[in-house]
Design an enzyme around this catalytic site. Structure first.
Site, PDB file in Angstrom:
ATOM      1  N   LYS A   1       0.697  -1.301  -0.062  1.00  9.93           N
ATOM      2  CA  LYS A   1       0.008  -0.024  -0.059  1.00  9.93           C
ATOM      3  C   LYS A   1       0.692   1.074   0.109  1.00  9.93           C
ATOM      4  O   LYS A   1       0.544   2.293  -0.800  1.00  9.93           O
ATOM      5  CB  LYS A   1      -0.962   0.080   1.065  1.00  9.93           C
ATOM      6  CG  LYS A   1      -2.076  -1.033   1.214  1.00  9.93           C
ATOM      7  CD  LYS A   1      -2.917  -1.422   2.276  1.00  9.93           C
ATOM      8  CE  LYS A   1      -3.673  -2.563   2.019  1.00  9.93           C
ATOM      9  NZ  LYS A   1      -4.534  -2.922   3.070  1.00  9.93           N
TER      10      LYS A   1
ATOM     11  N   ASP B   1     -10.993   2.400   3.305  1.00 13.43           N
ATOM     12  CA  ASP B   1     -11.351   0.860   3.178  1.00 13.43           C
ATOM     13  C   ASP B   1     -12.812   0.583   2.830  1.00 13.43           C
ATOM     14  O   ASP B   1     -13.116  -0.491   2.526  1.00 13.43           O
ATOM     15  CB  ASP B   1     -10.958   0.147   4.363  1.00 13.43           C
ATOM     16  CG  ASP B   1      -9.520  -0.570   4.025  1.00 13.43           C
ATOM     17  OD1 ASP B   1      -9.317  -0.886   3.150  1.00 13.43           O
ATOM     18  OD2 ASP B   1      -8.961  -0.897   5.364  1.00 13.43           O
TER      19      ASP B   1
ATOM     20  N   GLN C   1      -4.687  -1.541   9.254  1.00 16.81           N
ATOM     21  CA  GLN C   1      -4.448  -2.913   8.722  1.00 16.81           C
ATOM     22  C   GLN C   1      -5.196  -4.096   9.420  1.00 16.81           C
ATOM     23  O   GLN C   1      -4.716  -4.007  10.848  1.00 16.81           O
ATOM     24  CB  GLN C   1      -2.920  -3.195   8.589  1.00 16.81           C
ATOM     25  CG  GLN C   1      -2.635  -4.481   7.723  1.00 16.81           C
ATOM     26  CD  GLN C   1      -3.197  -4.670   6.368  1.00 16.81           C
ATOM     27  OE1 GLN C   1      -3.096  -3.611   5.603  1.00 16.81           O
ATOM     28  NE2 GLN C   1      -3.862  -5.701   6.145  1.00 16.81           N
TER      29      GLN C   1
END
Ligand code: NDP
Length: 287
Positions: free
Chosen positions: A52, A119, A96
């Site tokens: 990422k 997200d 995460q």
């Protein structure tokens, strides 16, 4: 012989589009920024976080990294999220997952401001997805829609079968296919006659987390197969939920593993980041 849907190539195109958008925003005084938080040092999570950050670097999105120790408390993490929510120089916040056991994942997801929820996991984002309003779409299913569209595979009016009903893949995938006017069936571990249902699919999304589960008996002639699963077999070899060699002669198109769905997830995260920056600042790259 099935046509291979090239996720590497399509994700590269999308990242180049993001790069252009980010450059235009910078010219207008806005530097899109993503905060990436990792708690602990789970090796798989570290790989995802590294990818990422690399994508941020490539696209010109500033990434702000927080590597917190395994023993971080829930209160400490929530405090950091609150500070990032209030920081106007940060447009997207990503924690995460999974987080260590002492931290409640649901609380973490709900603590992220919906405007920065790149997200697409916040209940507000999920609600917007279902009602068709404006909101961030979860990256993996949004990436799959792009794979289909950019490979000229029609969704409108076609039979779509999604196998798997997780909150991050199966459920949002089904909603997105429905939004594209697909006729959608969701299957799961209690589904009876799974083979027969899959065999009716023009588009089959396999997301159950079982290596090479789907063979030719599940596939309709000419169907598009989206293989979301990712598994490491002996050594370094990766495979998906679909037995690719066994279905190649029947399927019309298929995503390879690796190089199919995987790269799309990160590319769509970058899309969400530049969108977040534009929404929060009111500055549009295109105007
Ligand atoms: P989950 O384990 O959360 O969900 C699996 C789903 O599959 C569940 O809904 C389960 O049903 C269903 N299922 C399991 N076994 C069967 C079966 N035999 N028949 C029918 N349904 C079954 O997985 P995720 O959705 O998180 O991930 C799925 C796969 O996709 C994994 O391999 C994961 O690594 C991969 N993945 C890949 C990503 C990428 O970027 N490429 C991103 C995210 C995930 P039930 O609900 O009844 O238990």
């Amino acid at each position: 012989m099935a046509f291979l849907i090239d996720g590497k190539k399509i994700s590269a195109q999308i990242k180049d589009e993001v790069k252009e958008t980010a450059a235009k925003l910078k010219q207008k005084g806005v530097e899109p920024a993503l905060a990436v938080i990792q708690v602990g040092a789970d090796p798989a999570s570290s790989v995802y976080v590294r990818n990422k950050k690399k994508a941020c670097e490539y696209t010109g999105i500033r990434s702000v990294s927080y590597e917190l120790p395994e023993e971080t408390t829930e209160a400490e993490l929530l405090d950091l999220i609150a500070r990032l929510n209030a920081d106007t120089s940060v447009h997207g916040i990503l924690v995460q997952l999974p987080v260590p056991d002492q931290i409640n994942e649901k609380k973490v997801i709900e603590a992220i401001s919906p405007e920065k929820d790149v997200d697409g996991f916040h209940p507000m984002s999920v609600g917007a997805l279902v009602t068709g309003e404006d909101g961030f779409m979860p990256c993996t299913p949004a990436g799959i829609i792009q794979l289909l569209k950019r490979s000229n595979i029609d969704i409108d009016g076609r039979r779509c079968v999604v196998v798997g009903r997780s909150n991050i893949v199966g459920k949002p995938m089904a909603i997105l296919l429905l939004r594209e006017n697909g006729t959608v069936t969701i299957c799961h571990s209690h589904t009876k006659d799974l083979k027969e249902i899959c065999k009716e699919a023009d588009i089959l999304v396999a997301a159950i987390g079982k290596p090479k589960f789907f063979n030719h008996e599940y596939i309709k002639e000419g169907a598009a197969i989206i293989d979301v699963g990712i598994h490491r077999l002996g050594g370094k070899k990766l495979c998906g939920d679909v037995d690719r060699d066994d279905v190649m002669d029947i399927a019309g198109a298929i995503t390879p593993v690796p190089g199919g769905v995987g790269p799309m997830t990160v590319a769509m995260l970058m899309v969400n980041c530049v969108e977040a920056a534009q929404k929060q600042t009111g500055v549009k790259a295109a105007e």
